[in-house]
Write a protein that holds these residues in place. Structure first.
Motif, PDB file in Angstrom:
ATOM      1  N   TYR A  35       2.668  -1.212  -2.908  1.00 21.71           N
ATOM      2  CA  TYR A  35       3.174  -1.425  -4.258  1.00 21.71           C
ATOM      3  C   TYR A  35       4.158  -0.317  -4.610  1.00 21.71           C
ATOM      4  CZ  TYR A  35      -0.778  -4.638  -4.890  1.00 21.71           C
ATOM      5  OH  TYR A  35      -1.676  -5.679  -4.759  1.00 21.71           O
ATOM      6  N   GLY A  42       4.061  -0.662 -14.528  1.00 14.32           N
ATOM      7  CA  GLY A  42       2.938  -1.025 -13.685  1.00 14.32           C
ATOM      8  C   GLY A  42       3.410  -1.212 -12.248  1.00 14.32           C
ATOM      9  N   PHE A  45       4.191  -5.474  -6.508  1.00 17.35           N
ATOM     10  CA  PHE A  45       3.795  -5.793  -5.127  1.00 17.35           C
ATOM     11  C   PHE A  45       5.012  -5.875  -4.218  1.00 17.35           C
ATOM     12  CE2 PHE A  45       1.217  -7.593  -1.860  1.00 17.35           C
ATOM     13  CZ  PHE A  45       1.916  -8.644  -1.301  1.00 17.35           C
ATOM     14  N   GLN A  56       2.194 -11.670   3.095  1.00 17.37           N
ATOM     15  CA  GLN A  56       2.782 -12.082   1.824  1.00 17.37           C
ATOM     16  C   GLN A  56       3.789 -11.027   1.399  1.00 17.37           C
ATOM     17  OE1 GLN A  56      -0.074 -12.683  -1.308  1.00 17.37           O
ATOM     18  NE2 GLN A  56       1.301 -13.871  -2.578  1.00 17.37           N
ATOM     19  N   SER A 101      -9.649 -12.152   0.998  1.00 16.70           N
ATOM     20  CA  SER A 101      -9.685 -10.690   1.062  1.00 16.70           C
ATOM     21  C   SER A 101     -10.281 -10.188  -0.245  1.00 16.70           C
ATOM     22  CB  SER A 101      -8.314 -10.090   1.303  1.00 16.70           C
ATOM     23  OG  SER A 101      -7.448 -10.358   0.241  1.00 16.70           O
ATOM     24  N   PHE A 106      -7.111   1.766  -3.710  1.00 15.67           N
ATOM     25  CA  PHE A 106      -5.793   2.404  -3.697  1.00 15.67           C
ATOM     26  C   PHE A 106      -5.847   3.840  -3.179  1.00 15.67           C
ATOM     27  CE2 PHE A 106      -2.783  -0.411  -5.788  1.00 15.67           C
ATOM     28  CZ  PHE A 106      -3.626  -1.384  -6.297  1.00 15.67           C
TER      29      PHE A 106
ATOM     30  N   TYR B  37      -7.698  -1.550 -14.255  1.00 16.20           N
ATOM     31  CA  TYR B  37      -7.604  -0.363 -13.430  1.00 16.20           C
ATOM     32  C   TYR B  37      -7.287   0.838 -14.313  1.00 16.20           C
ATOM     33  CZ  TYR B  37      -7.519  -2.771  -8.896  1.00 16.20           C
ATOM     34  OH  TYR B  37      -7.848  -3.499  -7.779  1.00 16.20           O
ATOM     35  N   GLN B  39      -5.649   4.729 -14.201  1.00 19.61           N
ATOM     36  CA  GLN B  39      -4.826   5.646 -13.416  1.00 19.61           C
ATOM     37  C   GLN B  39      -4.723   6.981 -14.153  1.00 19.61           C
ATOM     38  OE1 GLN B  39      -0.594   4.717 -12.790  1.00 19.61           O
ATOM     39  NE2 GLN B  39      -0.831   5.307 -10.643  1.00 19.61           N
ATOM     40  N   ARG B  43      -2.968  10.137 -10.344  1.00 21.90           N
ATOM     41  CA  ARG B  43      -2.208   8.979  -9.861  1.00 21.90           C
ATOM     42  C   ARG B  43      -3.028   7.915  -9.132  1.00 21.90           C
ATOM     43  NH1 ARG B  43       2.489  12.164  -6.675  1.00 21.90           N
ATOM     44  NH2 ARG B  43       1.073  11.551  -5.018  1.00 21.90           N
ATOM     45  N   MET B  45      -5.222   4.956  -8.447  1.00 17.54           N
ATOM     46  CA  MET B  45      -5.636   3.782  -9.202  1.00 17.54           C
ATOM     47  C   MET B  45      -7.110   3.509  -8.911  1.00 17.54           C
ATOM     48  SD  MET B  45      -3.714   1.772 -11.177  1.00 17.54           S
ATOM     49  CE  MET B  45      -2.088   1.599 -10.488  1.00 17.54           C
ATOM     50  N   LEU B  47     -10.505   1.111  -9.814  1.00 18.56           N
ATOM     51  CA  LEU B  47     -10.973  -0.129 -10.428  1.00 18.56           C
ATOM     52  C   LEU B  47     -12.066   0.185 -11.446  1.00 18.56           C
ATOM     53  CD1 LEU B  47     -10.973  -3.233 -10.548  1.00 18.56           C
ATOM     54  CD2 LEU B  47     -12.719  -3.199  -8.753  1.00 18.56           C
ATOM     55  N   ARG B  50     -14.088  -5.919 -13.119  1.00 17.67           N
ATOM     56  CA  ARG B  50     -13.508  -7.146 -12.574  1.00 17.67           C
ATOM     57  C   ARG B  50     -14.187  -8.346 -13.222  1.00 17.67           C
ATOM     58  NH1 ARG B  50     -14.274  -8.515  -6.278  1.00 17.67           N
ATOM     59  NH2 ARG B  50     -16.422  -8.869  -6.941  1.00 17.67           N
ATOM     60  N   PHE B  91      -4.388  -0.214 -16.710  1.00 12.62           N
ATOM     61  CA  PHE B  91      -3.590  -1.375 -16.329  1.00 12.62           C
ATOM     62  C   PHE B  91      -4.487  -2.600 -16.211  1.00 12.62           C
ATOM     63  CE2 PHE B  91       0.483   0.500 -15.489  1.00 12.62           C
ATOM     64  CZ  PHE B  91       0.207   1.807 -15.126  1.00 12.62           C
ATOM     65  N   GLY B  99      -7.630 -11.617  -4.713  1.00  9.48           N
ATOM     66  CA  GLY B  99      -6.834 -11.035  -3.651  1.00  9.48           C
ATOM     67  C   GLY B  99      -6.904 -11.827  -2.364  1.00  9.48           C
ATOM     68  N   SER B 102      -3.526 -12.322  -1.486  1.00 10.21           N
ATOM     69  CA  SER B 102      -2.755 -12.479  -2.710  1.00 10.21           C
ATOM     70  C   SER B 102      -2.508 -11.141  -3.371  1.00 10.21           C
ATOM     71  CB  SER B 102      -3.497 -13.399  -3.671  1.00 10.21           C
ATOM     72  OG  SER B 102      -2.762 -13.604  -4.842  1.00 10.21           O
ATOM     73  N   LYS B 103      -1.355 -11.034  -3.957  1.00  4.99           N
ATOM     74  CA  LYS B 103      -0.955  -9.800  -4.613  1.00  4.99           C
ATOM     75  C   LYS B 103      -1.673  -9.619  -5.939  1.00  4.99           C
ATOM     76  CE  LYS B 103       2.788 -12.074  -7.052  1.00  4.99           C
ATOM     77  NZ  LYS B 103       4.249 -12.140  -7.288  1.00  4.99           N
ATOM     78  N   LEU B 104      -1.712  -8.371  -6.377  1.00  4.95           N
ATOM     79  CA  LEU B 104      -2.113  -8.040  -7.737  1.00  4.95           C
ATOM     80  C   LEU B 104      -0.855  -8.000  -8.599  1.00  4.95           C
ATOM     81  CD1 LEU B 104      -4.633  -5.143  -7.022  1.00  4.95           C
ATOM     82  CD2 LEU B 104      -5.204  -7.295  -8.146  1.00  4.95           C
ATOM     83  N   PHE B 106       0.409  -6.670 -12.185  1.00  3.72           N
ATOM     84  CA  PHE B 106      -0.016  -5.704 -13.190  1.00  3.72           C
ATOM     85  C   PHE B 106       0.776  -5.849 -14.478  1.00  3.72           C
ATOM     86  CE2 PHE B 106      -2.796  -2.714 -10.951  1.00  3.72           C
ATOM     87  CZ  PHE B 106      -2.521  -2.991  -9.615  1.00  3.72           C
ATOM     88  N   GLY B 107       0.131  -5.445 -15.570  1.00  7.00           N
ATOM     89  CA  GLY B 107       0.848  -5.261 -16.823  1.00  7.00           C
ATOM     90  C   GLY B 107       1.538  -3.908 -16.825  1.00  7.00           C
ATOM     91  N   THR B 108       2.157  -3.580 -17.949  1.00  5.83           N
ATOM     92  CA  THR B 108       2.919  -2.338 -18.039  1.00  5.83           C
ATOM     93  C   THR B 108       2.060  -1.138 -18.426  1.00  5.83           C
ATOM     94  OG1 THR B 108       3.497  -2.931 -20.300  1.00  5.83           O
ATOM     95  CG2 THR B 108       5.117  -3.436 -18.572  1.00  5.83           C
TER      96      THR B 108
END
Lengths: 115, 116
Positions: A35, A42, A45, A56, A101, A106, B37, B39, B43, B45, B47, B50, B91, B99, B102-104, B106-108
């Motif tokens: 990322y 934020g 990806f 992907q 998955s 992170f 998440y 942060q 730095r 991240m 969890l 969920r 976030f 997942g 699949s990607k995550l 994120f919001g801002t």
């Protein structure tokens, strides 16, 4: 149990140069995602690797490429660096079983500054 | 495309008080996961919590709980008994089926300050 590790911590490069960032996944994980997190934003990806193949990809140009090694570690390469590539690059690892998955863990990130 | 919106750039809460962070999302999928998440300045991240979209019951993790409103596509985080260590960027994130290759998204983010 070591978590996700990334190297280097910080990096300064000049426009036009190339950079390689490295990631070692958490023990037992076989999937690595990358990322990009610009300042104040934020994470976005970039791509995900599983079984040494890109599984992907996000909306990033071909200047961004990657690789996964047999030990599941991964590299992110960026060619022809632009000022806009300055960001925190995060690696996340997870375990995949078939098409599923699970939770992504992170790393601490690599701060890339392009001057 | 899926989008995640956090409309609160900054929030502040006094120690021991309760604060709620807001998140809305947009998706055409019915099977997905939502995450919060944290942060910190370090730095990394982390969890926090969920929520599986197919579960009606709101997820809870100690002092952290969510209010998941699927029809409204809303997913807020409540932090009870706030502690100084809760100060961080938070976030909200979306993933299609936890997942699954699949990607995550994120919001801002929302910056949470905790004051004495």
């Amino acid at each position: 149990d070591a978590g996700v590790t990334q190297s280097p911590t910080h990096l300064i490069k000049t426009r036009g140069q190339q950079v390689t960032l490295r990631c070692s996944p958490k023990s037992g994980h076989d999937t690595v995602s990358w990322y990009q997190q610009a300042l104040g934003q934020g994470p976005q990806f970039i791509f995900q690797y599983y079984e040494e193949e890109e599984r992907q990809r996000g909306n990033f140009p071909d200047r961004f490429s990657g690789h996964q090694f047999p030990n599941y570690s991964s590299e992110l390469n960026v060619n022809a660096l632009l000022l806009g590539d300055s960001a925190l690059y995060l690696c996340a690892s997870s375990f995949s079983s078939g098409l599923s998955s699970y939770e992504q863990y992170f790393g601490p990130g690599t701060r890339l500054t392009v001057t | 495309a899926q989008t995640v919106t956090q409309s609160q750039p900054e929030m502040s809460v006094q120690e021991a008080e309760t604060v709620t962070l807001s998140c809305t999302y947009d998706t055409s999928e019915s099977d997905y996961y939502l995450f919060w998440y944290k942060q910190p300045p370090s730095r990394q991240m982390i969890l926090v919590i969920r929520q599986e979209a197919y579960k009606q019951q709101n997820a809870t993790e100690n002092r952290f709980s969510v209010n998941f409103q699927k029809a409204a596509k809303s997913f807020s985080l409540k932090i009870s008994d706030s502690q100084l260590g809760d100060a961080a960027m938070y976030f909200c994130a979306y993933s299609w089926r936890a997942g699954t290759a699949s990607k995550l998204t994120f919001g801002t983010g929302t910056r949470l300050q905790v004051t004495l």
